[in-house]
Every structure is written in structure tokens, then in C-alpha cells.
Design an enzyme around this catalytic site. Structure first.
Site, short mmCIF file in Angstrom:
data_model
loop_
_atom_site.label_atom_id
_atom_site.label_comp_id
_atom_site.label_asym_id
_atom_site.label_seq_id
_atom_site.Cartn_x
_atom_site.Cartn_y
_atom_site.Cartn_z
N HIS A 1 7.49 11.32 1.08
CA HIS A 1 6.40 10.81 1.91
C HIS A 1 6.23 11.73 3.12
CE1 HIS A 1 4.12 8.29 4.66
NE2 HIS A 1 3.71 7.63 3.58
N GLY B 1 -2.60 6.01 8.04
CA GLY B 1 -2.50 5.14 9.21
C GLY B 1 -3.54 5.41 10.28
N GLU C 1 -1.65 12.03 -0.65
CA GLU C 1 -1.86 11.36 0.63
C GLU C 1 -2.17 12.40 1.70
OE1 GLU C 1 0.24 7.27 0.64
OE2 GLU C 1 1.63 8.74 1.40
N SER D 1 -5.07 5.14 4.40
CA SER D 1 -6.08 4.19 4.87
C SER D 1 -6.92 3.61 3.74
CB SER D 1 -6.97 4.84 5.95
OG SER D 1 -6.18 5.22 7.07
N GLU E 1 5.88 11.17 6.12
CA GLU E 1 6.69 10.80 7.29
C GLU E 1 8.13 11.29 7.12
OE1 GLU E 1 5.58 6.65 7.25
OE2 GLU E 1 3.56 7.24 7.83
N GLY F 1 -0.30 1.61 2.61
CA GLY F 1 0.58 1.35 3.74
C GLY F 1 0.16 0.08 4.47
N GLY F 2 -0.57 0.25 5.56
CA GLY F 2 -0.94 -0.87 6.43
C GLY F 2 -1.49 -2.08 5.68
N ASN G 1 3.50 0.30 0.33
CA ASN G 1 4.56 0.99 1.07
C ASN G 1 4.68 0.27 2.40
OD1 ASN G 1 6.23 2.68 2.49
ND2 ASN G 1 4.80 4.42 2.57
N TRP G 2 5.68 -0.61 2.47
CA TRP G 2 5.82 -1.43 3.68
C TRP G 2 6.29 -0.62 4.87
CZ3 TRP G 2 8.57 -6.68 2.05
CH2 TRP G 2 7.73 -7.39 1.17
N LYS G 3 6.81 0.59 4.63
CA LYS G 3 7.40 1.40 5.70
C LYS G 3 8.48 0.58 6.42
CE LYS G 3 3.22 4.10 5.77
NZ LYS G 3 2.38 5.06 6.46
P1 PGA Z 1 -1.80 3.79 5.17
O1 PGA Z 1 -0.43 4.47 4.67
O2 PGA Z 1 -2.37 3.04 4.01
O3 PGA Z 1 -1.36 2.88 6.29
O4 PGA Z 1 -2.68 4.88 5.64
C1 PGA Z 1 -0.33 5.03 3.39
C2 PGA Z 1 1.03 5.64 3.23
O5 PGA Z 1 1.55 6.22 4.19
O6 PGA Z 1 1.64 5.58 2.13
#
Ligand code: PGA
Length: 247
Positions: free
Chosen positions: A94, A171, A165, A210, A96, A231-232, A9-11
Site C-alpha cells: 500500500h 483519502g 491506487e 476515494s 502508505e 478506504g474511508g 481497507n480499514w487502515k
Molecule cells: P480511500 O483509500 O478510499 O480512503 O481513498 C483507499 C486506500 O488507501 O486503499
């Protein structure tokens, strides 16, 4: 039985130049990975991703979609458009989107349904906040988030992917322990089984929050953790591939 899925997930990250480098590195090592790989990228880059990844084993997808089929919805992107760009997956709900854009459980369910109706696979995200976990409400929150989605799925249950999640792990560098995650994943699979026992065994339930090369192996060893939503670490090809190799 369930092929693990490692989805990035590149966001809201990337550029044409940076994506080209990242995708080339992922493609370079993708053949060495037995898990299924996918990247969910910002919508403006779907054309780029389609031209680079087309014909490769790596699949791609979007991070959100409109709940509507088409029409006067300025700024929205339809599932049909995502299909035009060769997407396989669409992340919906998600945390967010839920917290910054006020997406309700019902809206998330409508989006998941729209994705399925267009022949794409939704990756439906659920998860509790730290406060909810501390109140012992994790199961209740996840059940509440998932219920409207499962209500609209009907016979298409087996076609979805779920991502657990925990919001407090996204994050933050804090990861759920494998045991904590497994407990929720098993609960999610039990919820699915209440609807359709056979489909429940086919649905992949990903962990997100994470996930990194150093914790992926233990998380992915759990019986009900069928991959990761990354994500990251998905912005770094070697980390992303190392996680995939752990699957
Ligand atoms: P993260 O994000 O791996 O940076 O914690 C995961 C996500 O939000 O899908």
C-alpha cells in the site's frame, strides 16, 4: 468472467465495539450483493472478524505481512499467522507502507511471494504520485513497481489481485476519472499479458482512491476495473454496500 471484488481497507481504524456494529451491518446486506466482499482489518481484530464473518460469504484479510516466514522479527506478523485466523487476502505495498515505512518494490515483491507461498491471495498496490502523473511518468512508475512482483510470480500469476491506487487520490476526495483509471488498468493488464496471456484475463485489477457510492458505478463500468479497494468509505456499512451494489 472476473467476479468483481470489493475490499475494504480499514487502515488503523476500529475498536471491538465499532467493528461489531460495522460487521453486523455488512452481514445484514451481504446476501444482496453479487460482488465478492472482503474487509482488510487491523491485525488485532482478525480473531473478532473471523468469529463474526466465519461461515458467511464475506471474506477478510490483513493490511500487511512480514516478508519472512518466521523467527526473530520483533513486531512482525507472518503469513502463516494470518492463515491461522482464516484470512483470504493480504494487502501488500500500500502506498502508505511504501511512503511511511520505506517499502521498496523488491520488498513488496517478497511479501507478495510469501503470501502466495502460504496459500493466501496478495492484493498488490501500485500507483503514482501527483508529481509523477504530471511528469507523464504514470506508466513507467506502475511498470517499475509491478516488475519485481511479476518476476517472482511465475505460474502463480493468476492467483494475485492488483490494486491501482493513484497516491493523489487516496483519502483526498479526488478520484481518477473512469477513463484515466481504465487507461492504467489496461496498461497493467497488458503487462500481465506479456508474461501470461491467459492469466492476465483472470487477474482482478481493483481501483482504489476515494471510491465512493457516487463515483463507483462509472469506475466499475470500465472493462478493466474489476472492483475496488475502499478506504474511508469502507468504514460506513451503507457506503461500502452501495459501492458493492454498483459492481
Ligand atoms: P480511500 O483509500 O478510499 O480512503 O481513498 C483507499 C486506500 O488507501 O486503499
Amino acid at each position: 468472467m472476473r467476479t468483481p471484488l470489493i475490499a475494504g481497507n480499514w487502515k488503523m481504524n476500529g475498536s471491538l465495539a465499532a467493528n461489531a456494529t460495522l460487521l453486523a451491518s455488512i452481514l445484514g446486506d451481504a446476501a444482496a450483493v453479487s460482488a465478492e466482499l472482503a474487509v482488510c482489518v487491523p491485525a488485532p481484530y482478525l480473531g473478532q472478524v473471523q468469529s463474526v464473518l466465519g461461515g458467511s460469504p464475506v471474506r477478510w484479510g490483513a493490511q500487511d505481512v512480514s516478508a519472512h516466514e518466521r523467527g526473530a522479527f520483533t513486531g512482525e506478523i507472518s503469513a502463516q499467522m494470518l492463515l491461522d485466523f482464516g484470512c483470504s487476502y493480504v494487502i501488500v505495498g500500500h502506498s502508505e507502507r511504501r511512503s511511511y515505512h520505506g517499502e521498496s518494490d523488491e520488498l513488496v515483491a517478497q511479501k507478495a511471494q510469501r503470501v502466495l507461498a502460504n496459500g493466501l491471495t496478495p492484493i498488490v498496490c501500485v500507483g503514482e504520485t501527483l508529481e509523477q502523473r504530471e511528469q507523464g511518468a504514470t506508466d513507467a512508475v506502475v511498470s517499475r513497481q509491478l516488475a519485481p512482483v511479476l518476476d517472482t510470480m511465475g505460474t502463480q500469476l493468476a492467483s494475485m489481485v492488483i490494486a491501482y491506487e493513484p497516491v493523489w487520490a487516496i483519502g483526498t476526495g479526488k478520484t481518477a476519472t473512469p477513463e484515466m483509471a481504465q487507461q492504467v488498468h489496461a496498461r497493467i493488464r497488458a503487462m500481465l499479458a506479456e508474461r501470461d496471456a491467459e492469466s492476465a484475463q483472470q487477474v482482478r485489477v481493483l481501483y482504489g482512491g476515494s471510491m465512493k457510492p457516487d463515483n463507483a458505478k462509472d469506475l466499475l463500468a470500465m472493462p478493466d476495473i474489476d472492483g475496488g479497494l475502499i478506504g474511508g468509505a469502507s468504514l460506513n456499512a451503507s457506503d461500502f454496500l452501495a459501492i458493492a451494489q454498483a459492481a
